[in-house]
Design a protein around this motif. Structure first.
Motif, PDB file in Angstrom:
ATOM      1  N   ILE A 107       3.087   5.182  -6.270  1.00 18.97           N
ATOM      2  CA  ILE A 107       2.800   5.591  -7.129  1.00 18.97           C
ATOM      3  C   ILE A 107       2.021   6.688  -7.398  1.00 18.97           C
ATOM      4  CG2 ILE A 107       2.287   4.243  -9.441  1.00 18.97           C
ATOM      5  CD1 ILE A 107       3.528   1.798  -7.930  1.00 18.97           C
ATOM      6  N   LYS A 108       0.870   6.150  -7.116  1.00 22.80           N
ATOM      7  CA  LYS A 108      -0.482   7.479  -7.218  1.00 22.80           C
ATOM      8  C   LYS A 108      -0.261   8.839  -7.120  1.00 22.80           C
ATOM      9  CE  LYS A 108      -4.016   3.724  -5.937  1.00 22.80           C
ATOM     10  NZ  LYS A 108      -4.875   3.779  -4.852  1.00 22.80           N
ATOM     11  N   SER A 109       1.457   9.280  -6.460  1.00 22.78           N
ATOM     12  CA  SER A 109       0.958  10.493  -5.864  1.00 22.78           C
ATOM     13  C   SER A 109       2.054  11.078  -7.501  1.00 22.78           C
ATOM     14  CB  SER A 109       1.924  10.225  -4.731  1.00 22.78           C
ATOM     15  OG  SER A 109       0.850  10.170  -3.906  1.00 22.78           O
ATOM     16  N   PHE A 110       2.884   9.632  -7.857  1.00 21.72           N
ATOM     17  CA  PHE A 110       3.758  10.421  -9.083  1.00 21.72           C
ATOM     18  C   PHE A 110       2.839  10.636  -9.617  1.00 21.72           C
ATOM     19  CE2 PHE A 110       7.758   9.064  -6.777  1.00 21.72           C
ATOM     20  CZ  PHE A 110       8.744  10.402  -7.480  1.00 21.72           C
ATOM     21  N   ASN A 111       2.591   9.722 -10.339  1.00 21.03           N
ATOM     22  CA  ASN A 111       1.071   9.815 -12.030  1.00 21.03           C
ATOM     23  C   ASN A 111       0.387  11.206 -11.258  1.00 21.03           C
ATOM     24  OD1 ASN A 111       1.988   7.353 -12.982  1.00 21.03           O
ATOM     25  ND2 ASN A 111       0.206   6.357 -11.682  1.00 21.03           N
ATOM     26  N   LEU A 112       0.196  11.824 -10.436  1.00 23.65           N
ATOM     27  CA  LEU A 112      -1.009  13.145 -10.108  1.00 23.65           C
ATOM     28  C   LEU A 112       0.036  14.241 -10.397  1.00 23.65           C
ATOM     29  CD1 LEU A 112      -3.122  12.537  -7.208  1.00 23.65           C
ATOM     30  CD2 LEU A 112      -3.756  12.317  -8.905  1.00 23.65           C
ATOM     31  N   THR A 113       1.721  13.601  -9.833  1.00 24.38           N
ATOM     32  CA  THR A 113       2.011  15.067 -10.422  1.00 24.38           C
ATOM     33  C   THR A 113       2.990  15.726 -12.154  1.00 24.38           C
ATOM     34  OG1 THR A 113       3.671  14.061  -9.244  1.00 24.38           O
ATOM     35  CG2 THR A 113       2.019  15.893  -7.900  1.00 24.38           C
ATOM     36  N   LYS A 114       3.136  13.957 -12.078  1.00 19.93           N
ATOM     37  CA  LYS A 114       4.062  14.021 -13.677  1.00 19.93           C
ATOM     38  C   LYS A 114       2.895  15.180 -14.834  1.00 19.93           C
ATOM     39  CE  LYS A 114       4.290   9.165 -14.327  1.00 19.93           C
ATOM     40  NZ  LYS A 114       3.842   7.985 -15.375  1.00 19.93           N
TER      41      LYS A 114
ATOM     42  N   PHE B 296       7.940  17.228  -3.296  1.00 21.48           N
ATOM     43  CA  PHE B 296       7.714  15.973  -2.733  1.00 21.48           C
ATOM     44  C   PHE B 296       8.867  15.255  -2.357  1.00 21.48           C
ATOM     45  CE2 PHE B 296       4.504  18.109  -5.759  1.00 21.48           C
ATOM     46  CZ  PHE B 296       3.355  17.369  -5.098  1.00 21.48           C
ATOM     47  N   ILE B 297       8.727  14.544  -0.979  1.00 20.75           N
ATOM     48  CA  ILE B 297       9.759  13.754  -0.384  1.00 20.75           C
ATOM     49  C   ILE B 297       8.843  12.307   0.102  1.00 20.75           C
ATOM     50  CG2 ILE B 297      10.948  13.367   1.400  1.00 20.75           C
ATOM     51  CD1 ILE B 297      11.395  16.167   1.634  1.00 20.75           C
ATOM     52  N   TYR B 298       8.938  11.054  -0.354  1.00 22.07           N
ATOM     53  CA  TYR B 298       8.768   9.493  -0.219  1.00 22.07           C
ATOM     54  C   TYR B 298       9.728   9.294   0.116  1.00 22.07           C
ATOM     55  CZ  TYR B 298       5.416  11.504  -3.859  1.00 22.07           C
ATOM     56  OH  TYR B 298       4.604  12.351  -4.723  1.00 22.07           O
ATOM     57  N   ALA B 299       9.238   8.613   1.397  1.00 20.04           N
ATOM     58  CA  ALA B 299       9.839   7.106   1.784  1.00 20.04           C
ATOM     59  C   ALA B 299       9.532   6.009   1.782  1.00 20.04           C
ATOM     60  CB  ALA B 299       9.898   7.192   3.706  1.00 20.04           C
ATOM     61  N   MET B 300      10.673   5.190   0.671  1.00 20.72           N
ATOM     62  CA  MET B 300      10.505   4.249   0.347  1.00 20.72           C
ATOM     63  C   MET B 300      10.779   2.940   1.671  1.00 20.72           C
ATOM     64  SD  MET B 300      10.043   2.748  -2.757  1.00 20.72           S
ATOM     65  CE  MET B 300      10.648   1.031  -4.085  1.00 20.72           C
ATOM     66  N   PRO B 301       9.387   2.150   2.019  1.00 17.93           N
ATOM     67  CA  PRO B 301       9.546   0.997   2.810  1.00 17.93           C
ATOM     68  C   PRO B 301      10.835  -0.141   2.103  1.00 17.93           C
ATOM     69  CG  PRO B 301       7.723   0.979   1.476  1.00 17.93           C
ATOM     70  CD  PRO B 301       8.149   2.133   0.702  1.00 17.93           C
ATOM     71  N   SER B 302      11.620  -0.406   3.642  1.00 16.11           N
ATOM     72  CA  SER B 302      12.584  -1.870   3.452  1.00 16.11           C
ATOM     73  C   SER B 302      11.562  -2.958   2.624  1.00 16.11           C
ATOM     74  CB  SER B 302      12.666  -1.983   4.243  1.00 16.11           C
ATOM     75  OG  SER B 302      12.329  -3.058   5.375  1.00 16.11           O
TER      76      SER B 302
ATOM     77  N   GLN C 210      11.800  -5.690   4.063  1.00 15.34           N
ATOM     78  CA  GLN C 210      11.395  -6.305   5.504  1.00 15.34           C
ATOM     79  C   GLN C 210       9.549  -5.672   6.049  1.00 15.34           C
ATOM     80  OE1 GLN C 210      13.902  -5.451   8.425  1.00 15.34           O
ATOM     81  NE2 GLN C 210      14.567  -7.390   8.511  1.00 15.34           N
ATOM     82  N   GLU C 211       9.715  -4.144   5.571  1.00 10.47           N
ATOM     83  CA  GLU C 211       8.129  -3.452   5.756  1.00 10.47           C
ATOM     84  C   GLU C 211       6.997  -3.716   4.202  1.00 10.47           C
ATOM     85  OE1 GLU C 211       8.841   0.782   7.111  1.00 10.47           O
ATOM     86  OE2 GLU C 211       9.955  -0.073   5.386  1.00 10.47           O
ATOM     87  N   ARG C 212       7.511  -4.782   3.388  1.00 10.80           N
ATOM     88  CA  ARG C 212       6.508  -5.063   2.164  1.00 10.80           C
ATOM     89  C   ARG C 212       5.857  -6.488   2.608  1.00 10.80           C
ATOM     90  NH1 ARG C 212      10.611  -2.234  -1.191  1.00 10.80           N
ATOM     91  NH2 ARG C 212      10.208  -3.410  -2.891  1.00 10.80           N
TER      92      ARG C 212
ATOM     93  N   ASP D 235       0.735  -0.822  -0.170  1.00  2.28           N
ATOM     94  CA  ASP D 235       0.418   0.113   0.049  1.00  2.28           C
ATOM     95  C   ASP D 235       1.243   0.928  -0.176  1.00  2.28           C
ATOM     96  OD1 ASP D 235      -2.336  -1.418  -0.147  1.00  2.28           O
ATOM     97  OD2 ASP D 235      -2.595  -1.556   2.001  1.00  2.28           O
ATOM     98  N   LYS D 236       1.879   1.126   0.790  1.00  4.39           N
ATOM     99  CA  LYS D 236       2.611   2.716   0.634  1.00  4.39           C
ATOM    100  C   LYS D 236       3.100   2.803  -0.538  1.00  4.39           C
ATOM    101  CE  LYS D 236       4.025   1.466   5.686  1.00  4.39           C
ATOM    102  NZ  LYS D 236       5.686   1.241   5.972  1.00  4.39           N
TER     103      LYS D 236
END
Length: 244
Positions: A15-22, A110-116, A118-120, A9-10
Motif C-alpha cells: 500500500i505504501k509503495s503504491f501511494n508513493l508511485t500514484k 513494480f512487481i508485488y507479491a501478495m501473501p496468502s 496463512q501468511e497473514r 506488514d507485507k
C-alpha cells in the motif's frame, strides 16, 4: 467504494509503495494466490479507475485505447500479453501466478507479491468476525447460540474457503431434524444406487450418531446403554466406521 482491512506488514508495504508511485505513469502488478484480496486491494487504492478482466483479450485492448489508467484483473489469462502497449499509462494488474517471469519483468516497473491468508495470521481474526456477522445475518442465526472459537477454519483457498467453512459450521448448528431429513433426501436421491444401498449408506446415520455419543458420554459402556445395544455390537460398529 471498496474497503480493505489489513494488519499485515507485507500488505502495508504494498500500500505504501503504491501511494508513493500514484503520481507516476508506470505499470504495476500484484501476484498471489486466488482469493487473497488482490482485486479488492487494487480497487481500494484506485477507486475511480476502470476495471477489466484478462479473460477477454479484446476488451482489455479496447480499454487500453480508451483509458490512461486501468486495472486489469486475471492478467495471467490474457492470450497475448506481449502485444499490449502500456506506454504513458498507469496500469495496475493482478494475477494468480507469474506466468512468464521475463515478460512480466519487462512489462511492469513494480512487481508485488501478495501473501496468502496463512501468511497473514493478524488478518484472519478480522475476516473471521466479518464472515460470522455476514453468515449470521444471512442465515438468521443469533450469534450467542454458538461459540466462534469452535469454528474450524479452512484456509486452503484463502478467503473463499474461510468464508465457506464459517457458513457450513453455522448451518450445521442451526438446522433441525426436518432440515437434516431434507439434506439426506437430496443426497440419497443423487447417490443411491447399486445392489447394497441400505448397508452402504447406513453409515450416514450410524457414524455421526456414535461419534456424537462418544464425545457426549465419553464411555462406550454408557453409550451402549443410551443407544440400547450391547457393548460388543457398539465396538463392532466403531471398528466398521473407523471411529477413533
Amino acid at each position: 467504494m471498496e474497503t480493505f482491512f489489513t494488519k499485515s506488514d507485507k500488505i502495508q508495504h504494498i500500500i505504501k509503495s503504491f501511494n508513493l508511485t500514484k503520481s507516476l505513469f508506470v505499470s504495476s502488478i500484484i501476484i498471489g494466490e486466488a482469493h487473497t484480496g488482490k482485486k479488492t486491494l487494487a480497487q481500494y487504492l484506485f477507486p475511480d479507475t476502470p476495471l477489466v478482466s484478462g479473460n477477454n483479450q479484446k476488451e482489455v485492448e479496447e480499454a487500453l485505447e480508451n483509458n490512461d489508467e486501468l486495472i486489469i484483473t486475471n492478467f495471467e489469462k490474457l492470450s497475448n500479453q506481449s502485444s499490449l502497449d502500456f506506454s504513458n499509462k498507469r496500469i495496475i494488474a493482478t494475477a494468480d501466478y507469474m506466468g512468464n517471469p521475463e515478460l512480466i519483468d519487462d512489462i511492469f516497473a513494480f512487481i508485488y507479491a501478495m501473501p496468502s491468508l496463512q501468511e497473514r495470521p493478524e488478518d484472519i481474526n478480522y475476516l473471521k468476525e466479518l464472515f460470522i456477522k455476514e453468515a449470521s445475518s444471512t442465515l438468521m442465526i443469533e450469534e450467542n447460540t454458538f461459540e466462534s472459537d469452535d469454528i474450524p477454519l479452512n484456509l486452503t483457498k484463502n478467503t473463499k474457503s474461510l468464508k465457506r467453512s464459517i457458513y457450513i459450521h453455522l448451518m450445521k448448528h442451526s438446522i433441525d431434524a426436518q432440515d437434516i431429513e431434507g439434506i439426506l433426501y437430496h443426497y440419497l436421491l443423487k447417490h443411491l444406487d447399486g445392489n447394497d444401498g441400505y448397508r452402504e449408506h447406513l453409515g450416514l446415520y450410524e457414524k455421526p450418531l456414535i461419534e456424537a455419543g462418544l464425545k457426549k458420554f465419553g464411555s462406550q459402556l454408557q453409550l451402549s446403554q443410551v443407544l440400547g445395544i450391547n457393548r460388543n455390537t457398539l465396538r463392532k460398529k466403531i471398528h466398521e466406521h473407523n471411529i477413533d
